[in-house]
Design an enzyme around this catalytic site. Structure first.
Site, short mmCIF file in Angstrom:
data_model
loop_
_atom_site.label_atom_id
_atom_site.label_comp_id
_atom_site.label_asym_id
_atom_site.label_seq_id
_atom_site.Cartn_x
_atom_site.Cartn_y
_atom_site.Cartn_z
N LYS A 40 0.83 -1.20 0.00
CA LYS A 40 0.00 0.00 0.00
C LYS A 40 0.87 1.26 0.00
CE LYS A 40 -4.36 -0.77 1.90
NZ LYS A 40 -5.30 -0.87 3.01
N PHE A 160 -17.86 9.28 10.01
CA PHE A 160 -19.18 8.94 9.45
C PHE A 160 -19.17 8.91 7.93
CE2 PHE A 160 -19.78 10.81 13.61
CZ PHE A 160 -20.65 9.91 14.22
N GLY A 268 -24.99 -4.06 3.32
CA GLY A 268 -23.70 -4.76 3.34
C GLY A 268 -22.61 -3.76 3.66
N CYS A 271 -19.27 -1.60 7.33
CA CYS A 271 -19.71 -0.97 8.59
C CYS A 271 -20.99 -1.55 9.19
CB CYS A 271 -19.86 0.52 8.38
SG CYS A 271 -18.28 1.32 8.10
N LYS A 274 -20.98 -5.24 10.65
CA LYS A 274 -20.12 -5.46 11.83
C LYS A 274 -20.53 -4.56 13.00
CE LYS A 274 -16.06 -2.53 11.11
NZ LYS A 274 -16.25 -1.59 12.19
#
Ligand code: NAD
Length: 443
Positions: A40, A160, A268, A271, A274
């Site tokens: 990465k 958020f 899905g 976030c 879970k």
């Protein structure tokens, strides 16, 4: 006002860390983004963006060129040269639904190993109530082991942003939440987010536990809205009502609002699944219950499977049928496959013996590398996918799937069955067009 030198680090350079780091540099901070994933960091240092996120490339490039943003694996340098360190690592679910805090605590440990003075340690990852205290304990334990004493503050600053709109969400949020314990940390955080303060973004300043709870409560509430409208859609299917009109009329009620009332295959992404499970776990851990959240977790699992039942109803037998699946990502404008309903449907159809051709504008490479065992026939475009298919499933509502050449599709499919689990098309028009069309709760 406390003096702050604008030097910050962000640990974890994923969907949240990279967007946060880039946007904070756009706010004028000097940002070092840290990750332990060498691939990465190498990509980022070569000017490549390892994820698909609209608008991110430009903001990264601009701030790297301005020497406000850099990428590194060197924790020591980053911590020593930053007064504020954000933790934005993953918090994936464990078997029992609780959030796995190993990455957050490992990051806290790395910070403590290299602390050389006062630091503000900011939890940006979504973490269970009480995690900020655990981060504090971890840092204190390492400092004690090192035989050094440094002052530090912990801040909870949940994020958020939505994938696919992350840059805009970060730079124009509905609110900034700060869980703080000292005025000094609050002052520094407000300086970091000063740009948002100036455009009148509301700030909610509270204690650590409340800030942590705000994030879970917000996500769970949105998930409740989705599951609620999905249940209504399923009843509409049985009763001959149209959920589209139901949702529209509900949304006009100012107390309800129109957002997150779109029926479909279930939520899905990285976030909602879970975070709802983690909230249910947190409630139990504190000796309470969150029955609404427990119910929506079940409803959502059932909703994904309901889409497979719809295929079965249409084809009678899924085995050996040719299926065209449009979309793999959990939603448009992202390459993220985590808990994707589209991927769930594709996997289940493979399990039932179907031949599944797929096309997704962005997420196919991720799918090939993350799930090499899935025997999808990856296609070049929508039309190759639909060739000789017995059913077409529109599973992720990418814009390009909203204006399909339906004449062409009609000609190349084996049967003209169109299952639109995203309710993109109008049933009446599709039926007139000659498709055996079905949506979710549509009429
Ligand atoms: P991600 O998996 O995309 O990224 C996490 C990154 O952290 C990875 O690159 C990983 O290599 C790195 N990492 C892990 N441990 C590390 C360590 N010890 N040191 C350095 N790097 C480390 O995760 P994400 O989607 O960005 O989510 C991060 C957090 O933000 C989660 O808690 C998530 O719930 C929350 N969140 C995510 C979203 C979203 O839309 N993805 C939105 C709001 C909040």
């Amino acid at each position: 006002m406390v003096k702050f030198n604008n030097n910050i680090s962000v640990i974890g350079t994923g969907y949240v860390g990279l967007v946060s780091g880039a946007c904070l540099s756009e706010f004028g901070m000097n940002v070092i983004c840290i990750d332990k994933d060498s691939d990465k960091i190498e990509k980022l240092n070569n000017g490549e963006i390892p994820i698909y996120e609209p608008g991110l490339y430009d903001i990264v490039k601009k701030n790297v060129d301005a020497e406000r943003l850099s990428f590194s694996m060197d924790f020591k340098y980053a911590v020593e040269n930053s007064e504020v360190i954000f933790i934005a690592v993953g918090t994936p679910p464990l078997e029992d639904g609780s959030a796995d805090l190993q990455y957050v605590l490992a990051a806290a440990e790395e910070i403590a190993e290299h602390m050389n003075g006062y630091k503000v340690i900011v939890d940006k990852s979504t973490v269970p109530v009480g995690t900020a205290r655990k981060v504090r304990d971890k840092v204190e334990a390492v400092l004690k082991k090192r035989g050094v004493k440094y002052d530090f503050d912990i801040v909870s600053n949940p994020e958020f942003l939505r994938e696919g709109a992350a840059v805009n969400d970060f730079t124009h949020p509905d609110r900034v939440v700060l869980g703080v314990e000292t005025k000094k940390a609050e002052d520094i955080m407000k300086q970091i987010y000063n740009v948002l303060y100036l455009i009148s973004v509301p700030f909610v300043v509270t204690n650590l536990e409340t800030a942590e709870m705000i994030k879970y409560a917000s996500n769970a509430f949105l998930a409740v809205k989705i599951s609620f409208i999905n249940e209504i859609a399923n009843i509409c299917d049985l009763a001959g009502a149209d959920v589209h009109h139901v949702a529209k009329a509900m949304g006009h009620d100012g107390r309800i609002g129109p957002k997150f009332l779109h029926a479909g295959p279930g939520y899905g992404g990285s976030c909602f699944p879970k975070d709802t499970k983690a909230l249910s776990y947190i409630a139990k851990e504190y000796g309470g219950k969150c029955e609404i959240v427990d119910a929506i977790i079940k409803v959502n699992d059932r909703q994904k499977e309901k889409m497979v039942e719809k295929v079965r109803d249409k084809l009678e037998n899924i085995n050996s049928k040719k299926i065209a699946l449009l979309g793999l990502a959990f939603k448009p404008e992202t390459d993220d496959l985590r808990e994707s309903p589209a991927l769930y449907i594709g996997k289940r159809l493979l399990e039932e013996g179907a031949e599944v051709s797929v096309y997704d504008p962005i997420a196919m490479e991720n799918c090939k590398s993350l799930y090499p065992e899935l025997d999808f026939n990856y296609c070049e475009n929508e039309y190759e996918t639909c060739k000789e298919a017995d059913i077409l499933i529109l599973a992720t509502e990418w814009n390009q799937f909203r204006s399909l050449n339906l004449n062409k599709i009609k000609e190349i499919m084996n049967k003209r069955i169109f299952l639109d689990v995203r309710n993109v098309y109008e049933p009446e028009q599709m039926n007139k067009f000659g498709f055996d069309y079905e949506g979710v709760g549509r009429r």
